[in-house]
Write an enzyme that holds these catalytic residues in place. Sequence first.
Site, mmCIF file in Angstrom:
data_model
loop_
_atom_site.group_PDB
_atom_site.id
_atom_site.type_symbol
_atom_site.label_atom_id
_atom_site.label_comp_id
_atom_site.label_asym_id
_atom_site.label_seq_id
_atom_site.Cartn_x
_atom_site.Cartn_y
_atom_site.Cartn_z
ATOM 1 N N LEU A 83 0.487 -1.323 0.207
ATOM 2 C CA LEU A 83 -0.038 0.029 0.077
ATOM 3 C C LEU A 83 0.771 1.029 0.161
ATOM 4 O O LEU A 83 1.793 1.604 0.510
ATOM 5 C CB LEU A 83 -0.610 -0.075 1.068
ATOM 6 C CG LEU A 83 -2.164 -0.525 1.488
ATOM 7 C CD1 LEU A 83 -2.354 -0.916 2.602
ATOM 8 C CD2 LEU A 83 -2.771 -0.182 0.032
ATOM 9 N N LYS A 108 -6.325 -0.831 9.327
ATOM 10 C CA LYS A 108 -5.279 -1.876 8.910
ATOM 11 C C LYS A 108 -4.307 -2.203 9.788
ATOM 12 O O LYS A 108 -4.339 -2.146 11.205
ATOM 13 C CB LYS A 108 -4.299 -0.280 7.989
ATOM 14 C CG LYS A 108 -2.833 -1.412 7.093
ATOM 15 C CD LYS A 108 -1.825 -0.348 7.153
ATOM 16 C CE LYS A 108 -0.859 -0.311 6.140
ATOM 17 N NZ LYS A 108 -0.553 -1.965 6.655
ATOM 18 N N CYS A 396 1.450 38.351 17.034
ATOM 19 C CA CYS A 396 1.370 39.498 17.223
ATOM 20 C C CYS A 396 1.254 41.480 16.471
ATOM 21 O O CYS A 396 2.232 40.965 15.373
ATOM 22 C CB CYS A 396 2.110 39.278 18.491
ATOM 23 S SG CYS A 396 2.849 41.360 19.489
ATOM 24 N N CYS A 402 8.074 43.860 21.350
ATOM 25 C CA CYS A 402 6.710 42.395 21.744
ATOM 26 C C CYS A 402 7.936 41.537 23.007
ATOM 27 O O CYS A 402 8.962 41.262 21.930
ATOM 28 C CB CYS A 402 5.901 41.794 21.134
ATOM 29 S SG CYS A 402 5.269 39.987 22.225
HETATM 30 S S1 IVH Z 1 -6.073 -3.304 0.870
HETATM 31 C C1 IVH Z 1 -2.839 -3.450 -2.799
HETATM 32 N N1 IVH Z 1 -6.980 -3.371 3.560
HETATM 33 O O1 IVH Z 1 -1.293 -3.702 4.491
HETATM 34 C C2 IVH Z 1 -2.769 -4.617 -1.075
HETATM 35 N N2 IVH Z 1 -4.512 -3.958 3.163
HETATM 36 O O2 IVH Z 1 1.459 -2.031 4.174
HETATM 37 C C3 IVH Z 1 -4.385 -3.401 -0.338
HETATM 38 N N3 IVH Z 1 -3.324 -4.399 5.121
HETATM 39 O O3 IVH Z 1 -0.198 -5.773 2.169
HETATM 40 C C4 IVH Z 1 -4.548 -4.042 1.081
HETATM 41 N N4 IVH Z 1 -4.908 -4.662 6.685
HETATM 42 O O4 IVH Z 1 -1.367 -6.442 3.513
HETATM 43 C C5 IVH Z 1 -5.866 -3.496 3.279
HETATM 44 N N5 IVH Z 1 -7.971 -3.311 6.101
HETATM 45 C C6 IVH Z 1 -6.587 -3.689 5.268
HETATM 46 C C7 IVH Z 1 -5.804 -4.082 5.447
HETATM 47 C C8 IVH Z 1 -4.138 -4.640 4.383
HETATM 48 C C9 IVH Z 1 -3.743 -4.760 6.782
HETATM 49 C C10 IVH Z 1 -2.151 -4.593 5.112
HETATM 50 C C11 IVH Z 1 -2.263 -5.739 3.129
HETATM 51 C C12 IVH Z 1 -0.484 -5.168 2.517
HETATM 52 C C13 IVH Z 1 -0.015 -4.158 3.987
HETATM 53 C C14 IVH Z 1 0.403 -2.797 3.255
#
Ligand code: IVH
Length: 647
Positions: A83, A108, A396, A402
């Site tokens: 991401l 996440k 100010c 000041c």
């Molecule tokens: S969407 C292209 N939703 O975060 C990947 N990922 O740092 C789209 N992850 O590899 C992923 N919670 O394993 C998505 N709610 C969530 C997530 C999530 C954790 C992880 C995922 C990804 C990683 C990236």
Amino acid sequence: MPPMSNLEQLAMLAVEELENRIRHHNKLYWDDAKPEISDYDYDRLVEALRARAPRSPVLEDMGPDLAGRYGAEVTHQTPMLSLDKCYDDETLESWGSKFQGDVVVTPKMDGIAASLRYDARGNLTLAATRGSGLAGEDITANVRTIVDVPNNVPHGEIEVRGEIYLKLSVFKDFEEKFSNPRNLAAGALKSKDPARCRQYKPSFAAYDVLGQPLESEKEKFDYLVDVGFPPLEYKLVPKDTLRAGYEHFAGTRDALDFEIDGVVFKANDRAEQERMGLTAHHPRYAIAYKFQGESGTTTLESVEWSVARSGAITPVACIAPLPLSGAVVSRASLHHAGFVGKLDLSLGAEVVVTRRGGVIPNVEFVKTPGHAPVLLPKQCPSCKSDVAQQGDFLYCSHPESCREVQIQQLAYFCKVVDIQGFGEKLLAESYDRGLLRSSVDLYGLQREQLLSLERVGDKLATKLLGQVEEHRRLGLATFLRALGIDELGKHVSKILEDRYEILDRVRKVTREELAAIHTIGEIIADKVVTGLAASSEQIDALLQFVEFTAPPVQSTTPEGPFTGKSVVFTGKLLAMDRKAAQQLVREAGGETPSGVTKTLQILVIGDGKVLEKSSKELKGEKLVAQGTPLEIITESDFLQRMGKKST
Ligand code: IVH
């Protein structure tokens, strides 16, 4: 006769007896949670049965095939990308401006990404880690133990992607052995024995499904629940309320039974997603707003307004003490007056505060409103003159008179010019006594005046006067920067020094001329020219006391040993301090960049004895080994080239 090994004894048991024992221990282990034998002994029983009766139904009952395909490489049919991430609202909003439609927001999950494949009949056939994104490892046997993962789904040939994680309520039983839930989840998945994995009770949250003609992220989430996955909480929000989506999940963070390390935003519409496409690293239609450092909830007790050197009046939140990342926090930044409005902050409110890697904590948002509004000051908290608002900032209206602004300016001057020993307390007292009203006064300070201050004795007075004396000779760039003019920082003052060399020429520079210089532009040019004009009196007054170090060598000057050369010093210099050495190089027409890079020409190693080579020296040696034309010389060589005797 040697004693019979455990295995030999087992091998003599009847198949039926082996089956009974295994059933018995399975029950103790799984149903009663009171195992009576070690995992090792249990595995021996299983091995013995497998050797004698590989088709025994008891082996099936135990679950997946122990030998399995654990760890085999699995190529992802569609790469598992990562991401994109951000840490601030601006980046998030700019991401949101690139597509049409609503946004799906999810927590996440802090776990291990996994891909699950179901075959045409809807049976789970393969589970794999993300690995490199192109290929991961087979973890099918372990994933089959996860209760959140259905063994079959009604529609065939799909791939479900999600996160394997550990609930905090489960993790607490294993806390002593594993540093965090994520590590334990990873450990559980690595286990060669699915029974062991099952013992750690990993969970699964599905966030994506491939192979179904679904038109939005929302449809995907509904579908995943339909086919038997536990729901992952999501919010569908319009693009102008992305922050609210973030606040929702960040606000529930403390109450969740699993760790999250940010909030994921995805364009909801699949057609828009396709239009936006992917990079090799991440899809453009998704972004993670990551949390930085630990966060916690506390009460806002009051807001303190303080005046900065620029005259800006900035708010600081005074909060009920909150332990965060190993420290107890009682003050947190609110950035500027505009932020107070944006948060809709009120006194007594429950606020979420995060500590971002060591720096001052930030108030992130309000969880529950308080009882009284936070009022913006109408007067400068220091000099009581009126407050002027410009955009998000309050100022100010009389910074020149000041107290707080002036004290901050003095502190800044000392810092830039490197006059040491004048702390804020000393400056404030000197200011209040009328000894120091502006930087010029520093140069006129008398011993008796200093001695009249609290806690200043002979020794300190001598030190302070010595410091001032030592800093009468200044480089042009330092002098310009010390004036504290908005936008006349390190970068611009160096450009001015390089181009114009002497102060008179700098003072005559026009807006247009400055704006034309690459990296300056109109806004900065305007501020610098106006600032210089406004500081005219101060400059004239300072010129009575300070002198400039020689301007950099001009083309008419004969070539010196360091003309046009870049020189970096490392290690302990014996003959002079590093600043003085750099000054010498610049006076001789050289440059003194801060680090060792491929373009560096000379690295000088100080003659002072040290035990280990510095990282600069090591890097220099590596570059030389790679064939970079870098010269590494000693301090004595340097002094010799400079025409100075070494000590
Ligand atoms: S969407 C292209 N939703 O975060 C990947 N990922 O740092 C789209 N992850 O590899 C992923 N919670 O394993 C998505 N709610 C969530 C997530 C999530 C954790 C992880 C995922 C990804 C990683 C990236």
